[in-house]
Design an enzyme around this catalytic site. Structure first.
Site, PDB file in Angstrom:
ATOM      1  N   HIS A  83       0.817  -1.215   0.000  1.00 45.50           N
ATOM      2  CA  HIS A  83       0.000   0.000   0.000  1.00 45.50           C
ATOM      3  C   HIS A  83       0.855   1.271   0.000  1.00 45.50           C
ATOM      4  O   HIS A  83       0.347   2.344  -0.305  1.00 45.50           O
ATOM      5  CB  HIS A  83      -1.067  -0.014   1.102  1.00 45.50           C
ATOM      6  N   ASP A 219       1.206  -7.653   2.120  1.00 36.54           N
ATOM      7  CA  ASP A 219       1.273  -6.208   1.903  1.00 36.54           C
ATOM      8  C   ASP A 219       2.735  -5.752   1.786  1.00 36.54           C
ATOM      9  O   ASP A 219       3.273  -5.100   2.668  1.00 36.54           O
ATOM     10  CB  ASP A 219       0.557  -5.497   3.051  1.00 36.54           C
ATOM     11  N   SER A 652       3.919   2.227   8.296  1.00 33.69           N
ATOM     12  CA  SER A 652       3.674   1.231   7.260  1.00 33.69           C
ATOM     13  C   SER A 652       4.960   0.924   6.499  1.00 33.69           C
ATOM     14  O   SER A 652       5.624   1.845   6.021  1.00 33.69           O
ATOM     15  CB  SER A 652       2.627   1.746   6.275  1.00 33.69           C
TER      16      SER A 652
HETATM   17  N1  ARG Z   1      -4.680   0.142   7.259  1.00 32.92           N
HETATM   18  C1  ARG Z   1      -3.367   0.132   6.670  1.00 32.92           C
HETATM   19  C2  ARG Z   1      -2.564   1.303   7.139  1.00 32.92           C
HETATM   20  O1  ARG Z   1      -3.066   2.388   7.247  1.00 32.92           O
HETATM   21  C3  ARG Z   1      -3.407   0.176   5.205  1.00 32.92           C
HETATM   22  C4  ARG Z   1      -3.905  -1.039   4.598  1.00 32.92           C
HETATM   23  C5  ARG Z   1      -4.030  -0.898   3.124  1.00 32.92           C
HETATM   24  N2  ARG Z   1      -4.957  -1.891   2.652  1.00 32.92           N
HETATM   25  C6  ARG Z   1      -6.232  -1.622   2.326  1.00 32.92           C
HETATM   26  N3  ARG Z   1      -7.040  -2.592   2.086  1.00 32.92           N
HETATM   27  N4  ARG Z   1      -6.635  -0.386   2.228  1.00 32.92           N
HETATM   28  O2  ARG Z   1      -1.391   1.202   7.355  1.00 32.92           O
END
Ligand code: ARG
Length: 717
Positions: A83, A219, A652
Site C-alpha cells: 500500500h 502487503d 507502514s
Molecule cells: N490500514 C493500513 C494502514 O493504514 C493500510 C492497509 C491498506 N490496505 C487496504 N485494504 N486499504 O497502514
C-alpha cells in the site's frame, strides 16, 4: 524554562519502565536499552543507534514522504508495504501492462522501472536545538509564535542544507512544543520498482479485512535506491548505479514464536495521546461521523466510475484506496473510543491531574480553559470538516480554490513580473498535481453531489452565497438533484480550469476580471472567502489556544509523572518501538492466535471477488504444498503475525526486527479492537499486524521466480 527543559530530557532518559507502549527517540534510547535487553535483545546499544558508526538506523528510510522502508541488501534493495508502493505501481501500470493487477518482477537490474517522483530519505543525525529555538520564540503564542518559529526553523534548516537539494533538514516540535530537535537527512531521488505481488495478494482482503486481525495480506513491494558513481544522491539517469547503504538488514527465515522479542523502527506520522476528554467528545460526536459520511458518498461516486472503465480505475485507484483507508479508520476509532470508554478514562486522569496541579504550582484551572475553547469552537467544527472534506473533495473545487493567492495578488495591481510568475507557477503546479487524478465524468458527479451535501449538512447561516445568488437563482430550488447537475454541467462547460489550452491561455495573461467571470473560480472562491472571512479565524484561535494549553498540560504531566513512562507524540520522525510477538483475546471467550497461514488465506478465497480472489499460480503452489524452505516447522506457510509494538500510520513498511537484528516481517496495519490507539494506547488490545518475511520470500521465489533477489539478500536459516 531552562530548568523545566532539563528535567524534560531527564524524563525521556529515565523511563525505561515499560515496553510495548511508546515511540522512543533513537537518539535518546539510552535507558530503554536495559529494558530491551531484559526483553531479549541481543544487540549492543551501538548496534541500535550510533551517530558515528553504522547502526540499525542507517538501514531505515522514510519512503515517499509518508511510509517507512528498509534496506535489505548491500545493493540498495528496499522493502516496503504494497500500500506504500501502490501509487507508484498504479502510475506505472496501463491497461496493456497492468502491473497492479498482474504483479511485476524484475529479473535483473535492467528490468527495474523508474518510479518517478518517489524519493527516500536517510537520517544522518539529530540534534537538540531547544535552546536556540526558545531564544527566538520566547513565550509567544498563536500567530506570533508561528511566525517566529518558522523564521528560526528556516534559519537552522538553511544553515544545515546550504542549498544542497539532496540534503533535507527539519526542525520539529516534540512533547507538544516543549522540546525541539533538528533532523538532517540525505535524499535519494532515483528509486525504481523491483517487484510487487498482484493486487489480489498485496491488498488481499481489501477494505473488508483492512484494520483487522486475523489477516492474510502480502502487503509488500520492493524498490531499489540508485545513486551516482560516488554513491551520493543523483537525479534519475540510466547510468546511475545501485546505492550501497551503510547498513542493511539480514533476513531470518527461522520463524518467530509467541513472546519473541520484536523491535520496530520507523516513521510514525501523528498521534494525539495527550488529547483531553473534550477533544475526544468532539471527535466522537462531530468530527468523525462527518468525515465518515462524506467519504461514504465520495467513495461511492469514485467506485461507480472506476467500475465502468479500466483506465479510470488505474487513474483513481490510489486516491480511492487512501480515502477508504481512513474512512474505515474513523469508523473504527469512533467505535473503540466509545467501547473503551476513553472519555471517562481521560476525565478521571484529568481530575487527578488538576488536584495534583493545585498542590504543585501548576495551573489547576487548565481543564476549564480546555472546556472553554472546545465550547467556543463546537458550533463551527462541522463546517470546518465539511470545508476540507466535502467542498475540497471535488478536484475542480480544489483547483478553483488555488486561484486565490493569484487573485489576491492581482487585486493589489502590482506589476512585479517575478511575483506574478511565482503565483502563476504555484497555480500551475497545484493544477498539474490534481489533474493526475482527474477524471471528467467522476468529477462532474463529485462536484454536484458534494455541493448538495454541503448545503444539506452545514448550518444554513454559515453557507456561502453561491447557493442563493447563483445556483438557486439560475437553476431553481425544487428539484435539488437536477439543480446541482445542471449547475455543474454549466460550470464544467464554461470554465478555463479544466481544458489545458484554455488554462494555459489564461496563465499567459491572467486578470481579476477573468477569474471573476469564470464559473468554477466563482464557485470555489465563494466557499473560500466565506470560510476564511467568517470561520477560519475562529478555528485558528482554537488551534493556537489548544496548542498553548497542550504544551502546558504536557509539561505538567511530565513533572507529575517524573521518572515514569513518557514519550513524545508521533511527528513523522524516526522512532523505535519494542515489544514482543503476542496473541490476544479480542472479546470475552475468544482467543486470537498470533499467526495466520496460507490455509487460512485459501479459506477466505472467493473466485472473482474484488477483495478475496487468489491467482491460479498461488492455488497451484498451495495444492502442491510447495513452500520450500519458507515453511514453518509446523509444515504450514505462515502469512502474517502480530506483536504488541506501538505503531501508527507512517510506520507502514517498517521492519520488524528480532533479538539478533534480523528482519522477520514488514509491519502494515493495526487491529480493530485498538483503533482508538492514536488517542489512547490500550495495552490489552493494541497489536501491530505484520507480513511474515517467509511469506514475502515465498512469493518472490515461487511466484515471481526472482531468484536474483533471493540471492541478493542475506538470508539466515
Ligand atoms: N490500514 C493500513 C494502514 O493504514 C493500510 C492497509 C491498506 N490496505 C487496504 N485494504 N486499504 O497502514
Amino acid at each position: 524554562m531552562k530548568k523545566i527543559l532539563l528535567s524534560l530530557c531527564a524524563a525521556v532518559m529515565m523511563l525505561g519502565a515499560k515496553a510495548d507502549e511508546g515511540m522512543w527517540l533513537p537518539m535518546l534510547i539510552g535507558k530503554n536499552y536495559e529494558e530491551m535487553v531484559r526483553m531479549g535483545l541481543k544487540l549492543s546499544k551501538e548496534d541500535v543507534y550510533n551517530i558515528n558508526h553504522s547502526s540499525l538506523k542507517d538501514a531505515i528510510v522514510q519512503f515517499a514522504g509518508g511510509c517507512t522502508a528498509e534496506m535489505i541488501s548491500s545493493n540498495g534493495l528496499l522493502l516496503t508495504n504494497h500500500h506504500c508502493g501502490y501509487d507508484a505501481i498504479a502510475t506505472l501500470s496501463t491497461v496493456q501492462n497492468n502491473y497492479l493487477d498482474n504483479g511485476f518482477w524484475a529479473h535483473n537490474m535492467q528490468e527495474e522501472l523508474p518510479a518517478q517522483g518517489v524519493t527516500v530519505i536517510f537520517l544522518q543525525r539529530m540534534e537538540d536545538v531547544t535552546d536556540e529555538v526558545i531564544k527566538e520564540v520566547g513565550t509567544t503564542k498563536g500567530e506570533e509564535y508561528t511566525k517566529k518559529f518558522d523564521a528560526i526553523r528556516k534559519k537552522i534548516e538553511d544553515r544545515e542544507t546550504k542549498g544542497n537539494k539532496y540534503m533535507v533538514a527539519s526542525v520539529k516540535e516534540y512533547f507538544n512544543g516543549n522540546q525541539y530537535f533538528l533532523l538532517v537527512y540525505k535524499k535519494y531521488v532515483d528509486v525504481r520498482l523491483v517487484g510487487t505481488p498482484p493486487k489480489s495478494l498485496g491488498k488481499f482482503g481489501g477494505d473488508t479485512d483492512n484494520w483487522m486481525w486475523p489477516r492474510h495480506t502480502s502487503d509488500f513491494s520492493m524498490f531499489r535506491v540508485y545513486a551516482g558513481a560516488d554513491n551520493e544522491p543523483a537525479d534519475y539517469a540510466a547510468a546511475n548505479v545501485a546505492y550501497h547503504p551503510k547498513k542493511y538488514l539480514p533476513v531470518s527465515i527461522k520463524g518467530e514464536q509467541e513472546n519473541d522479542y520484536a523491535m520496530i523502527y520507523g516513521y510514525p506520522g501523528r498521534t494525539n495521546r495527550y488529547e483531553v476528554s473534550y477533544g475526544v467528545n468532539l471527535a466522537i460526536n462531530t468530527i468523525n461521523p462527518s468525515i465518515v459520511s462524506i467519504r461514504d458518498t465520495r467513495l461511492a461516486i469514485m467506485r461507480r466510475h472506476m467500475a465502468q472503465d479500466k483506465t479510470v480505475y488505474l487513474k483513481l485507484t490510489s486516491l480511492s484506496a487512501r480515502i477508504a483507508n481512513y474512512w474505515k479508520y474513523f469508523i473504527g476509532q469512533t467505535e473503540q473510543l466509545k467501547r473503551l470508554k476513553i472519555v471517562d478514562k481521560k476525565k478521571k486522569q484529568e481530575d487527578k491531574y488538576v488536584a495534583w496541579a493545585a498542590d504543585n504550582n501548576f495551573d489547576a484551572g487548565i481543564m476549564n480553559k480546555f472546556a472553554k475553547i472546545y465550547q467556543d469552537v463546537t458550533p463551527y467544527a462541522k463546517h470546518s470538516v465539511y470545508y476540507t472534506e466535502c467542498f475540497r473533495a471535488s478536484a475542480l473545487a480544489r483547483i478553483g480554490a488555488s486561484t486565490e493567492p493569484l487573485y489576491k495578488w492581482l487585486q493589489k495591481k502590482e506589476t512585479n513580473a517575478d511575483s506574478l510568475k511565482k503565483y502563476v507557477d504555484g497555480l500551475k503546479e497545484t493544477r498539474r498535481t490534481i489533474m493526475k487524478e482527474f477524471d471528467y465524468g467522476t468529477e462532474k458527479d463529485m462536484m454536484a453531489e458534494m455541493t448538495k451535501m454541503y448545503y444539506d449538512e452545514v448550518p444554513k447561516v454559515q453557507q456561502p452565497d453561491i447557493y442563493q445568488k447563483v445556483i438557486f437563482a439560475k437553476y431553481g430550488k425544487y428539484n435539488a438533484d437536477k439543480t446541482y447537475m445542471d449547475y455543474t454541467e454549466y460550470v464544467f462547460k464554461n470554465t478555463f480550469l479544466v481544458d489545458s489550452n484554455k488554462f494555459n491561455a489564461f496563465c499567459t495573461a491572467p486578470s481579476v476580471e477573468k477569474i471573476d467571470k469564470d464559473p468554477a473560480c466563482e464557485y470555489a472562491l465563494s466557499f473560500v472567502h466565506n470560510y476564511t472571512k467568517n470561520y477560519q479565524g475562529k478555528v485558528e484561535t482554537y488551534n493556537a489556544e489548544k496548542k498553548e494549553l497542550s504544551k502546558q498540560y504536557v509539561r505538567g504531566l511530565m513533572a507529575w509523572k517524573e521518572g515514569k513512562l513518557f514519550y513524545p507524540d508521533a511527528n513523522s520522525t524516526m522512532r523505535i518501538s519494542y515489544g514482543k510477538v503476542l496473541s490476544y483475546d479480542p472479546q470475552d471467550g475468544v482467543h486470537y492466535n498470533y499467526f495466520t497461514t496460507l490455509d487460512g488465506l485459501m479459506a477466505k478465497y472467493k473466485p472473482g471477488s474484488d477483495e478475496f480472489d487468489v491467482p491460479q499460480q498461488l492455488i497451484d503452489l498451495y495444492n502442491a504444498k510447495d513452500y520450500g524452505r519458507y515453511a514453518d516447522a509446523d509444515g504450514s506457510l505462515h502469512t502474517c503475525f502480530i506483536t504488541n509494538n506501538d505503531i501508527t500510520g507512517g510506520n507502514s513498511g517498517s521492519p520488524v526486527i528480532n533479538a539478533n537484528g534480523e528482519l522477520i516481517g514488514a509491519a502494515f496495519d493495526g487491529n480493530w479492537e485498538a483503533m482508538s490507539g492514536d488517542i489512547a494506547f490500550d495495552k490489552k488490545y493494541k497489536r501491530t499486524i505484520v507480513c511474515d518475511v517467509r511469506f514475502i520470500l515465498f512469493l518472490i521465489d515461487k511466484m515471481g521466480h526472482a531468484k536474483n533477489l533471493i540471492k541478493e539478500m542475506d538470508i539466515r536459516e
